[in-house]
Design an enzyme around this catalytic site. Structure first.
Site, mmCIF file in Angstrom:
data_model
loop_
_atom_site.group_PDB
_atom_site.id
_atom_site.type_symbol
_atom_site.label_atom_id
_atom_site.label_comp_id
_atom_site.label_asym_id
_atom_site.label_seq_id
_atom_site.Cartn_x
_atom_site.Cartn_y
_atom_site.Cartn_z
ATOM 1 N N SER A 18 0.805 -1.220 0.000
ATOM 2 C CA SER A 18 0.000 0.000 0.000
ATOM 3 C C SER A 18 0.838 1.271 0.000
ATOM 4 O O SER A 18 0.401 2.305 -0.506
ATOM 5 C CB SER A 18 -0.949 0.008 1.199
ATOM 6 O OG SER A 18 -0.207 -0.109 2.412
ATOM 7 N N GLY A 51 -2.094 -4.151 0.838
ATOM 8 C CA GLY A 51 -2.286 -5.355 1.635
ATOM 9 C C GLY A 51 -1.352 -6.494 1.278
ATOM 10 O O GLY A 51 -1.396 -7.559 1.903
ATOM 11 N N ASN A 80 3.273 -5.636 5.646
ATOM 12 C CA ASN A 80 2.091 -6.430 6.015
ATOM 13 C C ASN A 80 2.490 -7.741 6.685
ATOM 14 O O ASN A 80 1.749 -8.256 7.526
ATOM 15 C CB ASN A 80 1.198 -6.660 4.800
ATOM 16 C CG ASN A 80 0.549 -5.363 4.364
ATOM 17 O OD1 ASN A 80 -0.151 -4.725 5.131
ATOM 18 N ND2 ASN A 80 0.827 -4.947 3.142
ATOM 19 N N ASP A 161 -5.437 6.756 9.606
ATOM 20 C CA ASP A 161 -5.129 5.447 10.190
ATOM 21 C C ASP A 161 -3.766 5.426 10.885
ATOM 22 O O ASP A 161 -3.443 4.479 11.601
ATOM 23 C CB ASP A 161 -5.222 4.333 9.145
ATOM 24 C CG ASP A 161 -4.217 4.470 8.005
ATOM 25 O OD1 ASP A 161 -3.286 5.304 8.079
ATOM 26 O OD2 ASP A 161 -4.368 3.721 7.016
#
Length: 187
Positions: A18, A51, A80, A161
């Site tokens: 990402s 992801g 990830n 986030d």
């Protein structure tokens, strides 16, 4: 799928997650597109998927490598894996295969360092972060210092986030990555 033409000075694959896919923004706003804009002499293919783990990147890599002759593969994977607490030895195994496959295809490799937050504990954090330095030494390839170190502490450069850089951070990432990519292509 991708066509390399002789009008480009180099063809580059960005194999990332990402952070390189431009999560939370349009593709045109991400650092990879900004790099394309800054370096029209390069054919830059963004093979990044939000992801993505190293295992996922490894699964997709053979098809990407078969699509064109890459001069450089920039590997920006592992975040990830760390967020999911995957074992560092699995991270190293997958990255080793990614680097080997890329080199066997004739491409040079530029590895980008990924770090996990210290809340994973000092042992895991040290082992995880050490994988990138070990691989850079073992393969004698350049290791780009983690570009998020300068960005993550600044909330003005982060999405809500707290994990992903925002649009304002993308030019900074481009400026960070550009000299590393140019140097890797000089070999």
């Amino acid at each position: 799928m991708f066509i390399s033409t002789s009008s480009y000075a180099a063809t580059i694959l960005i194999l990332g997650d990402s952070l390189s896919a431009g999560y939370g923004m349009s593709e045109e706003q991400g650092w990879v597109q900004l790099l394309r804009d800054e370096h029209p002499e390069y054919n830059i293919i963004n093979g990044s998927v939000s992801g993505e783990t190293t295992a996922g990147g490894l699964r997709r890599l053979p098809n990407l490598l078969a699509s064109t002759d890459f001069d450089l593969v920039v590997v920006e994977l592992g975040g990830n894996d760390g967020l999911r607490g995957f074992p560092p030895n699995k991270l190293k195994s997958n990255l080793t295969k990614i680097i080997s496959l890329s080199q066997e295809s004739g491409a040079d490799v530029l590895l980008t360092e990924i770090m996990v937050p210290p809340n994973y504990g000092p042992r895991y954090t040290s082992m995880f972060n050490g994988v990138y330095h070990q691989l850079a030494d073992e393969f004698d390839i350049a290791l780009v210092p983690f570009f998020m170190l300068e960005i993550a502490p600044n909330p003005d450069l982060m999405q809500r986030d707290g994990i992903h850089p925002n649009v304002e951070a993308q030019p900074q990432i481009t400026q960070w990555m550009s000299p590393w990519i140019k140097d890797a292509l000089k070999k």
